[in-house]
Design a protein around this motif. Structure first.
Motif, short mmCIF file in Angstrom:
data_model
loop_
_atom_site.label_atom_id
_atom_site.label_comp_id
_atom_site.label_asym_id
_atom_site.label_seq_id
_atom_site.Cartn_x
_atom_site.Cartn_y
_atom_site.Cartn_z
N ALA A 89 -23.10 -28.64 16.91
CA ALA A 89 -21.90 -29.31 16.40
C ALA A 89 -22.08 -29.79 14.96
O ALA A 89 -21.17 -29.72 14.15
CB ALA A 89 -21.52 -30.48 17.31
N GLN A 90 -23.29 -30.25 14.64
CA GLN A 90 -23.52 -30.78 13.29
C GLN A 90 -23.56 -29.68 12.24
O GLN A 90 -23.54 -29.95 11.05
CB GLN A 90 -24.79 -31.63 13.24
N HIS A 91 -23.60 -28.41 12.70
CA HIS A 91 -23.64 -27.29 11.74
C HIS A 91 -22.30 -26.56 11.68
O HIS A 91 -22.24 -25.45 11.15
CB HIS A 91 -24.73 -26.30 12.15
N ALA A 92 -21.25 -27.16 12.21
CA ALA A 92 -19.95 -26.47 12.33
C ALA A 92 -19.48 -25.85 11.02
O ALA A 92 -18.93 -24.76 11.00
CB ALA A 92 -18.90 -27.42 12.88
N GLY A 93 -19.72 -26.55 9.90
CA GLY A 93 -19.21 -26.07 8.62
C GLY A 93 -20.19 -25.23 7.82
O GLY A 93 -19.94 -24.88 6.68
N THR A 94 -21.32 -24.89 8.44
CA THR A 94 -22.35 -24.13 7.73
C THR A 94 -22.01 -22.64 7.72
O THR A 94 -21.57 -22.09 8.72
CB THR A 94 -23.71 -24.33 8.43
N GLN A 95 -22.25 -22.00 6.56
CA GLN A 95 -22.09 -20.55 6.52
C GLN A 95 -23.20 -19.93 7.36
O GLN A 95 -24.36 -20.37 7.30
CB GLN A 95 -22.16 -20.05 5.07
N ILE A 96 -22.86 -18.91 8.15
CA ILE A 96 -23.80 -18.40 9.15
C ILE A 96 -25.09 -17.83 8.54
O ILE A 96 -26.12 -17.82 9.21
CB ILE A 96 -23.14 -17.33 10.04
N GLY A 97 -25.03 -17.40 7.28
CA GLY A 97 -26.22 -16.85 6.65
C GLY A 97 -27.31 -17.89 6.44
O GLY A 97 -28.48 -17.57 6.30
N ALA A 98 -26.91 -19.17 6.44
CA ALA A 98 -27.87 -20.25 6.20
C ALA A 98 -28.58 -20.67 7.49
O ALA A 98 -29.42 -21.57 7.46
CB ALA A 98 -27.15 -21.45 5.58
N LEU A 99 -28.27 -20.03 8.61
CA LEU A 99 -28.86 -20.44 9.89
C LEU A 99 -30.18 -19.73 10.16
O LEU A 99 -30.40 -18.61 9.69
CB LEU A 99 -27.89 -20.13 11.03
N SER A 100 -31.01 -20.37 10.96
CA SER A 100 -32.24 -19.72 11.41
C SER A 100 -31.90 -18.74 12.53
O SER A 100 -30.79 -18.75 13.06
CB SER A 100 -33.21 -20.77 11.92
N GLU A 125 -18.20 -22.63 12.83
CA GLU A 125 -16.97 -22.92 13.56
C GLU A 125 -16.05 -21.70 13.60
O GLU A 125 -15.46 -21.38 14.65
CB GLU A 125 -16.26 -24.10 12.87
N ASP A 126 -15.94 -20.99 12.47
CA ASP A 126 -15.10 -19.79 12.42
C ASP A 126 -15.55 -18.77 13.46
O ASP A 126 -14.73 -18.17 14.16
CB ASP A 126 -15.19 -19.12 11.03
N VAL A 127 -16.86 -18.56 13.52
CA VAL A 127 -17.41 -17.55 14.44
C VAL A 127 -17.11 -17.93 15.88
O VAL A 127 -16.69 -17.10 16.69
CB VAL A 127 -18.92 -17.38 14.22
N VAL A 128 -17.31 -19.20 16.22
CA VAL A 128 -17.08 -19.62 17.60
C VAL A 128 -15.59 -19.52 17.93
O VAL A 128 -15.21 -19.13 19.04
CB VAL A 128 -17.62 -21.05 17.82
N MET A 129 -14.74 -19.82 16.94
CA MET A 129 -13.30 -19.71 17.15
C MET A 129 -12.89 -18.27 17.48
O MET A 129 -11.91 -18.03 18.19
CB MET A 129 -12.55 -20.23 15.93
N MET A 130 -13.63 -17.30 16.96
CA MET A 130 -13.31 -15.89 17.24
C MET A 130 -13.30 -15.64 18.75
O MET A 130 -12.56 -14.78 19.23
CB MET A 130 -14.30 -14.96 16.54
N GLY A 131 -14.11 -16.38 19.46
CA GLY A 131 -14.12 -16.24 20.92
C GLY A 131 -12.76 -16.56 21.54
O GLY A 131 -12.46 -16.11 22.64
#
Lengths: 282, 328
Positions: B159-170, B124-130
Motif C-alpha cells: 500500500a505504501q508503494h501505490a504511487g511508485t513507478q513499477i520499474g523502481a520496484l525490487s 496502483e495503475d497495474v493493480v487497477m488493471m485487474g
C-alpha cells in the motif's frame, strides 16, 4: 507580436494552423501507444505503403484520402497477419512489405505519362496547401480516431502493458491489436498532407518519445505528448512561414529539438541528471 | 457474492490417484468436481510439441504446484488453462466451460520477464488493471474498484508503494504487485507462472500465506514453481510435469525419489527428511538413472522419505530449484 498575428490574416495559414493542431494531437495520442508498444517501424512501413494508394487514387480519380486509407489500413492489417501467423521475424516482415509497397508506388508513379506534381507533394507534405474541404475530412477522421482511443482507453492500456494477462482475463487482445494497427494507419493518413510520407513517422514517435523522458504516468505522458506535438507543430509552422522553408521539415525539426532538450535536461533519463547522480554517488 | 464452490470439501485430496495422473479416478466424477479438467491434451507451438497426452483434474479449493524441469511444459499447461493457447487435440474445461469463456473469473499472472517494467504506470495503475475486464468498455473505475485495489495492495503489503513507478520496484515487490492485480480481480481461479521465483524467503512465505488463504476460501490456485521444497511444504497438491503429467497427488509426493527421477530424469539424490536435492549437474549418467527408475509403473503412491547421509540445510534446498534451472 506582428510576427505572430500577421500570418493569421491569411486563410491558408489559419487552415494550416488548424491542421497542425489536429495532426499534432492525433499523432501524439496514437503515438504514445506506438512508442510503448515498440511499433515505430510499423509506423514507418504503413506511411510508405500509403504511396501506391495515393497513385491509385490519382489514376482512378478518387479522393486521395480514400486511396491512402485503403493502402495504409490494408498494409497495417497485412503486417499484423504476417506477424501473428508466420515464423518470419517481425522487423523482416515489416521491411519486406513496406519497401515492396513503396516500390509499387514509385513504379506506378513513373509509369504515369506527364508530370504529377500533386503526388510528389505527398512525399514531403504541404500543410499550407490544405483546402477547406480537406480540412473537414481530416477533422472528421481525426475525431473518429480520438473517440476510439478514448472509448478503449483502459483496454488498450492493459493490452499494451501485459497482453497475456489481459487476454487471459477476457479482453479480446488480438482484436485490439488489429484495431490499433488500423488506428495507426488512419493517423498516418490524416497526417500525410501536412508532413508527407517521409516525415510522418516523426510526428507519431517524437512527441511521445519526448514525453516518455519526462513522465512516468501514462495519462500525464499522453497529455505531455499532445502538448509537445501541438506546440511543435504550431512553432514549426510559424518558423517555416517566417523563414520561407518547407513546413513539414521545420515542424519535425522543432519536435526533434525538443526531444534533444528533454534527453539532455530531463529528470529521469536526462544525460545531465545522470551525470549529477554519477558525481553525487560515493 | 457467494462462491459457487463454497460447499465443496477438500477431502478429495486424500484419495487422489497414485502416480500417473488423474486418469485413475472415475472420469465423470473428476470432471464434475473439477475447476480445471484436461483430457488427453496435446499442445505445442508451431510444429514443436510441448505437452502430450495430459490428463488432469483440479478440484475447487485446490492449492496445486506444477513442477518440472525447464521446457517440461509448465507454462504451456497454464496457457492452455488460461485460454492463451489452443490444444492441438484433447479437451480442456475451465470452471465448467471451454477455456476463455469464464475468463473474468480467471486471473493469470505471467512470468515477470514478459512485461516491460519501464512502462509508465504506477503500482496502483497495474493493480487497477485487474478491475478493467469486469468494468467493461467506457466505464471508469469507481469507488468499489479503488477500494478493491487498496485492499489488494494492503494484502500484499504494498500500500505504501501505490504511487511508485513499477520499474523502481525490487523483484519481490514486482511479484507482490502482480499477485495484487490478480487478487483485485476477485477470481475463482488463479493461474500463476513462477509466482515465487527469485524472491527472498520472507516474500515467498508471505505470498504463499496469501495463496493458502485464497485456497481455504474455496478459490483454486495453480502455480508453477522451480522450488521443490516450497512445493512440498506449502502446497496441498503437486503435479509433476515433463511433457506429460508424470505424477499427481499430495504435495509430499514430489519428495518421492521415483517421482523426482521420472520428472527430472538423470540421477536424483534425496537428502534429509524434508528436502530434496536434485544433483543433475554432477551425474550425467542419465540413461542409467532412467533405467533404475522407469520400470516401476505400478508402484503405490506412498511417498518415500529417504534418509540421506546428512540433513540438507536451507541454503542447499534453495539450490535444488536452481540446479534444475540448468535443464532444457
Amino acid at each position: 507580436m506582428e510576427l505572430v498575428v500577421d500570418p493569421l490574416t491569411h486563410a491558408f495559414f489559419v487552415r494550416a494552423m488548424l491542421a497542425a493542431i489536429l495532426v499534432g494531437t492525433v499523432c501524439a495520442v496514437v503515438g504514445t501507444y506506438v512508442v510503448l508498444k515498440g511499433l515505430a517501424f510499423i509506423g514507418e512501413a504503413v506511411s510508405h505503403a500509403a504511396f501506391p494508394g495515393l497513385v491509385a487514387a490519382f489514376v482512378f480519380k478518387v479522393p486521395f484520402l480514400l486511396g491512402a486509407g485503403v493502402a495504409a489500413v490494408g498494409t497495417a492489417l497485412g503486417i499484423g497477419l504476417v506477424i501473428r501467423r508466420t515464423r518470419i521475424r517481425t522487423d523482416t516482415a515489416i521491411g519486406v512489405i513496406f519497401v515492396g509497397m513503396f516500390a509499387l508506388g514509385l513504379f506506378w508513379y513513373s509509369a504515369i505519362k506527364g508530370f504529377v506534381a500533386d503526388l510528389f507533394s505527398f512525399l514531403f507534405g504541404n500543410i499550407l496547401a490544405i483546402s477547406t474541404g480537406d480540412l473537414v475530412s481530416l477533422v472528421a477522421l481525426g475525431a473518429l480516431i480520438l473517440v476510439v482511443v478514448l472509448v478503449l482507453w483502459k483496454e488498450l492500456l492493459y493490452a499494451t502493458f501485459d497482453p497475456l494477462a489481459a487476454a487471459a482475463s477476457g479482453l479480446p487482445v488480438g482484436l485490439l491489436e488489429y484495431l490499433f494497427l488500423v488506428l495507426v494507419a488512419l493517423t498516418i493518413v490524416v497526417s500525410l498532407q501536412a508532413v508527407g510520407i517521409i516525415l510522418v513517422v516523426a510526428m507519431l514517435i517524437t512527441p511521445a518519445a519526448t514525453a516518455q523522458l519526462l513522465s512516468i504516468h501514462f495519462n500525464r505522458l499522453m497529455l505531455l505528448a499532445v502538448v509537445i506535438g501541438v506546440g511543435g507543430a504550431i512553432l514549426g509552422l510559424y518558423a517555416s512561414y517566417w523563414l520561407n522553408v518547407a513546413s513539414g521539415a521545420t515542424i519535425v525539426l522543432v519536435e526533434t529539438a525538443v526531444f534533444g532538450l528533454a534527453l539532455v535536461l530531463g529528470p529521469r533519463t536526462g544525460l545531465a541528471s545522470r551525470r549529477r547522480r554519477g558525481t553525487s554517488a560515493p | 457474492m457467494t462462491h459457487p464452490h463454497d460447499a465443496r470439501s477438500h477431502e478429495h485430496a486424500s484419495h487422489l490417484p497414485p502416480i500417473g495422473s488423474a486418469a485413475g479416478i472415475d472420469a465423470g466424477h473428476a470432471r464434475a468436481h473439477a475447476d480445471v479438467w484436461l483430457s488427453d491434451v496435446t499442445a505445442g507451438y508451431g510444429d514443436r510439441l510441448a505437452l502430450n497426452g495430459v490428463n488432469l483434474a483440479v478440484e475447487a479449493g485446490s492449492l496445486l504446484a506444477v513442477v518440472g524441469p525447464n521446457g517440461a511444459g509448465k507454462s504451456t499447461l497454464l496457457k492452455l488453462i488460461a485460454g492463451l493457447l489452443k490444444p492441438w487435440s484433447g479437451r480442456v474445461e475451465v470452471l465448467g466451460h471451454r477455456p476463455g469463456v469464464a475468463a473474468r473469473r480467471v486471473a493469470y499472472v505471467p512470468q515477470a520477464e514478459t512485461v516491460d517494467w519501464q512502462f509508465p504506470v504506477t503500482v496502483e495503475d497495474v493493480v487497477m488493471m485487474g478491475r478493467y475486464p469486469a468494468l467493461g468498455v467506457l466505464r471508469r473505475p469507481g469507488r468499489d474498484d479503488h477500494r478493491a485495489v487498496t485492499a489488494a495492495l494492503e494484502k500484499v503489503s504494498m500500500a505504501q508503494h501505490a504511487g511508485t513507478q513499477i520499474g523502481a520496484l525490487s523483484g519481490g515487490q514486482r511479484r507482490r504487485v502482480f499477485l495484487a492485480r490478480a487478487l483485485a480481480s476477485e477470481p475463482d481461479l488463479f493461474l500463476l507462472d513462477e509466482p515465487v521465483t527469485g524472491v527472498d524467503i520472507t516474500t515467498q512465505q508471505e505470498l504463499m500465506d496469501i495463496l493458502e488463504g485464497e485456497a481455504k476460501r474455496g478459490k483454486t490456485v495453480i502455480a508453477t514453481t522451480h522450488d521443490l521444497p516450497t512445493a512440498a511444504e506449502r502446497f496441498q497438491q503437486v503435479a509433476a510435469i515433463n511433457r506429460t503429467v508424470v505424477a499427481f497427488g499430495p504435495a509430499s509426493l514430489i519428495l518421492d525419489p521415483d517421482v523426482l527421477a521420472r520428472t527430472y530424469g538423470g540421477h536424483v539424490l534425496v537428502l534429509g527428511g524434508q528436502r530434496a536435492i536434485l544433483d543433475d549437474a554432477h551425474h550425467h549418467d542419465e540413461a542409467h538413472g532412467r533405467e533404475a527408475h522407469f520400470h516401476e509403473e505400478s508402484r503405490p503412491a506412498q511417498p518415500h522419505r529417504h534418509r540421506g547421509p546428512r540433513p540438507a540445510t536451507r541454503d542447499e534446498s534453495r539450490d535444488a530449484g536452481s540446479t534444475t534451472d540448468g535443464e532444457g
